[in-house]
Design a protein around this motif. Structure first.
Motif, PDB file in Angstrom:
ATOM      1  N   GLY A 166      -5.471  -5.720 -13.782  1.00  0.00           N
ATOM      2  CA  GLY A 166      -4.746  -4.854 -14.325  1.00  0.00           C
ATOM      3  C   GLY A 166      -3.389  -4.616 -13.379  1.00  0.00           C
ATOM      4  N   ILE A 167      -2.399  -4.122 -14.017  1.00  0.00           N
ATOM      5  CA  ILE A 167      -1.237  -3.585 -13.337  1.00  0.00           C
ATOM      6  C   ILE A 167      -1.406  -2.170 -12.920  1.00  0.00           C
ATOM      7  N   ALA A 168      -1.483  -1.623 -11.678  1.00  0.00           N
ATOM      8  CA  ALA A 168      -1.670  -0.356 -11.258  1.00  0.00           C
ATOM      9  C   ALA A 168      -0.193   0.367 -11.035  1.00  0.00           C
ATOM     10  N   LEU A 169      -0.221   1.570 -11.717  1.00  0.00           N
ATOM     11  CA  LEU A 169       0.873   2.443 -11.364  1.00  0.00           C
ATOM     12  C   LEU A 169       0.696   3.528 -10.423  1.00  0.00           C
ATOM     13  N   VAL A 170       1.409   3.341  -9.384  1.00  0.00           N
ATOM     14  CA  VAL A 170       0.907   4.213  -8.016  1.00  0.00           C
ATOM     15  C   VAL A 170       2.325   5.342  -7.868  1.00  0.00           C
ATOM     16  N   LEU A 197       9.571  10.422  -5.242  1.00  0.00           N
ATOM     17  CA  LEU A 197       9.969  10.260  -6.619  1.00  0.00           C
ATOM     18  C   LEU A 197       9.982   8.833  -7.022  1.00  0.00           C
ATOM     19  N   SER A 198       9.354   7.927  -6.209  1.00  0.00           N
ATOM     20  CA  SER A 198       9.161   6.678  -6.746  1.00  0.00           C
ATOM     21  C   SER A 198       8.067   6.375  -7.386  1.00  0.00           C
ATOM     22  N   LEU A 199       7.886   5.271  -8.431  1.00  0.00           N
ATOM     23  CA  LEU A 199       7.002   4.799  -9.273  1.00  0.00           C
ATOM     24  C   LEU A 199       6.577   3.463  -8.953  1.00  0.00           C
ATOM     25  N   GLY A 200       5.469   3.086  -8.143  1.00  0.00           N
ATOM     26  CA  GLY A 200       5.335   1.915  -7.826  1.00  0.00           C
ATOM     27  C   GLY A 200       4.476   0.957  -8.796  1.00  0.00           C
ATOM     28  N   ILE A 201       4.650  -0.318  -8.800  1.00  0.00           N
ATOM     29  CA  ILE A 201       3.986  -1.363  -9.702  1.00  0.00           C
ATOM     30  C   ILE A 201       3.427  -2.453  -8.987  1.00  0.00           C
ATOM     31  N   ILE A 202       1.963  -2.226  -9.003  1.00  0.00           N
ATOM     32  CA  ILE A 202       1.176  -3.430  -7.987  1.00  0.00           C
ATOM     33  C   ILE A 202       0.223  -4.110  -8.771  1.00  0.00           C
ATOM     34  N   GLY A 203      -0.300  -5.149  -8.227  1.00  0.00           N
ATOM     35  CA  GLY A 203      -1.580  -5.823  -8.821  1.00  0.00           C
ATOM     36  C   GLY A 203      -2.814  -4.952  -8.404  1.00  0.00           C
ATOM     37  N   VAL A 204      -3.747  -4.629  -9.148  1.00  0.00           N
ATOM     38  CA  VAL A 204      -4.618  -3.591  -8.776  1.00  0.00           C
ATOM     39  C   VAL A 204      -5.594  -4.183  -7.742  1.00  0.00           C
ATOM     40  N   ASN A 205      -5.715  -5.630  -7.499  1.00  0.00           N
ATOM     41  CA  ASN A 205      -6.765  -5.984  -6.654  1.00  0.00           C
ATOM     42  C   ASN A 205      -6.420  -5.798  -5.387  1.00  0.00           C
ATOM     43  N   TRP A 206      -4.947  -5.208  -4.893  1.00  0.00           N
ATOM     44  CA  TRP A 206      -4.661  -4.965  -3.632  1.00  0.00           C
ATOM     45  C   TRP A 206      -5.353  -3.604  -3.289  1.00  0.00           C
ATOM     46  N   ILE A 207      -6.050  -2.859  -4.165  1.00  0.00           N
ATOM     47  CA  ILE A 207      -6.476  -1.512  -3.763  1.00  0.00           C
ATOM     48  C   ILE A 207      -8.011  -1.200  -4.451  1.00  0.00           C
ATOM     49  N   SER A 208      -8.442  -2.354  -5.165  1.00  0.00           N
ATOM     50  CA  SER A 208      -9.684  -2.006  -5.911  1.00  0.00           C
ATOM     51  C   SER A 208     -11.041  -2.403  -5.236  1.00  0.00           C
ATOM     52  N   ASN A 209     -10.926  -3.066  -4.170  1.00  0.00           N
ATOM     53  CA  ASN A 209     -12.168  -3.603  -3.151  1.00  0.00           C
ATOM     54  C   ASN A 209     -12.137  -2.515  -2.164  1.00  0.00           C
ATOM     55  N   GLY A 210     -13.221  -1.643  -2.358  1.00  0.00           N
ATOM     56  CA  GLY A 210     -13.295  -0.554  -1.348  1.00  0.00           C
ATOM     57  C   GLY A 210     -13.910  -1.019   0.061  1.00  0.00           C
ATOM     58  N   HIS A 211     -14.448  -2.336  -0.154  1.00  0.00           N
ATOM     59  CA  HIS A 211     -15.267  -2.770   0.716  1.00  0.00           C
ATOM     60  C   HIS A 211     -14.246  -3.277   2.000  1.00  0.00           C
ATOM     61  N   GLU A 212     -13.096  -3.692   1.499  1.00  0.00           N
ATOM     62  CA  GLU A 212     -12.161  -4.352   2.242  1.00  0.00           C
ATOM     63  C   GLU A 212     -11.209  -3.327   3.214  1.00  0.00           C
ATOM     64  N   LYS A 213     -11.118  -3.490   4.400  1.00  0.00           N
ATOM     65  CA  LYS A 213     -10.155  -2.634   5.320  1.00  0.00           C
ATOM     66  C   LYS A 213      -8.828  -2.267   4.895  1.00  0.00           C
ATOM     67  N   LEU A 214      -8.288  -3.405   4.343  1.00  0.00           N
ATOM     68  CA  LEU A 214      -6.972  -3.196   3.929  1.00  0.00           C
ATOM     69  C   LEU A 214      -6.919  -2.386   2.633  1.00  0.00           C
TER      70      LEU A 214
END
Length: 318
Positions: free
Chosen positions: A117-121, A206-223
């Motif tokens: 998924g594309i995440a809007l942050v 005021l920014s709207l960011g568009i990222i790949g959700v796998n950057w933030i979806s794994n809660g087990h990874e420190k990053l």
């Protein structure tokens, strides 16, 4: 006779020597358990690719992957030029691209491995956490330019769209999804990477960011945990006039699984391999082995779910 015998021995030795040199000079082909190949991936899939390659190399220590991260269009171009063996993409090759591979007498195979998924942050100070697809379309068309123009918004100020890169899979997805011909009239910046997009959001309310959700979806990874802190992930609704918050979905597994989240996309592996090589080994690992569990752990939806056997004891006889 003695001279002829000596000459014969010399010829035989020379033949064996040359034969030995020829065999040793041949580059040993990789196979599913050993060798080195170069693969390309859009940078939005970096956490996923690193998890899969690391796990595979953990099983087969003599298997090595040289991974190059670049915008999706460049990754596919590298595949077409046969400078990489495998590519992680959001699409299969077009008919024209398949023809190019065939003209090179090459072989290509594609396999659908996951739903992403594309995440809007946004910045946490922006309390607007819900948006509809209709509103998003107007934002990307440049018809909504200020946060105050969104329904029920309490935020004011010009919207700045932050992408990772030009020609990236994130930008290509948005342009295809909303049938955009150009983005030249938008207030838009390129951060250089998905991580940089998150860093930008943390600094700019005021920014709207568009990222790949796998950057933030794994809660087990420190990053992933570090990136998730200090941002807000928007809920998106397919409906024009949602009746409740329940009609908004985020790009995590409960929203991706049935494609309730409207910004869902496919992830493919494309390989160029005419024999049973390391690329095919990775493909089988994902499609038929425990690679699906890794995809699931990353917060995505594997297209082939690894079967689990459960033993249930009821204490009763039937």
């Amino acid at each position: 006779m003695r001279y002829l015998f000596s000459a014969g021995i010399g010829i035989v030795c020379t033949v064996f020597f040359l034969s030995g040199c020829t065999q040793s000079s041949k580059k040993e082909r990789d196979n599913p358990v050993q060798g080195t190949i170069t693969i390309a991936s859009d940078e939005s899939f970096k956490p996923l690719v690193e998890a899969l390659t690391k796990a595979y190399q953990g099983i087969y220590p003599r298997a090595h992957f040289n991974v190059v991260y670049k915008p999706e269009q460049e990754a596919i171009l590298a595949l077409l030029k046969d400078s990489v063996r495998m590519a992680f993409t959001t699409r299969q090759l077009s008919e024209k691209e398949v023809v190019m591979v065939k003209q090179q007498e090459g072989i290509q195979k594609a396999h659908h491995i996951a739903l992403d998924g594309i995440a809007l942050v946004v910045n946490p100070s922006n309390i607007d956490s819900l948006i509809t697809m209709d509103e998003l379309k107007l934002v990307f068309e440049g018809k909504i330019t200020d946060w105050s123009q969104l329904k029920g918004s309490s935020q004011k100020g010009a919207i700045t769209l932050v992408f990772d890169n030009a020609n990236s899979s994130n930008l290509n997805f948005v342009m295809t999804k909303f049938n955009l011909k150009t983005i030249q009239n938008l207030r838009i910046t390129s951060a250089g990477s998905n991580k940089n997009v998150v860093d930008d959001i943390k600094k700019n309310p005021l920014s709207l960011g568009i990222i790949g959700v796998n950057w933030i979806s794994n809660g087990h990874e420190k990053l992933a945990r570090e990136l998730s802190q200090g941002i807000r992930v928007l809920g998106v609704s397919q409906r024009s006039n949602p009746a409740s918050v329940a009609e908004y979905y985020q790009p995590f597994q409960n929203g991706l699984e049935l494609k309730n989240y409207p910004l869902t996309r496919d992830v493919y592996i494309i390989i160029r391999e005419g024999y049973a090589g390391l690329g095919g080994g990775m493909l089988n690992y994902i499609a038929r082995d425990v690679g699906g569990l890794i995809i699931q752990k990353m917060g995505l939806i594997p297209t082939v779910v690894y079967p689990r056997e459960l033993e249930i004891r009821t204490g009763q006889n039937f």
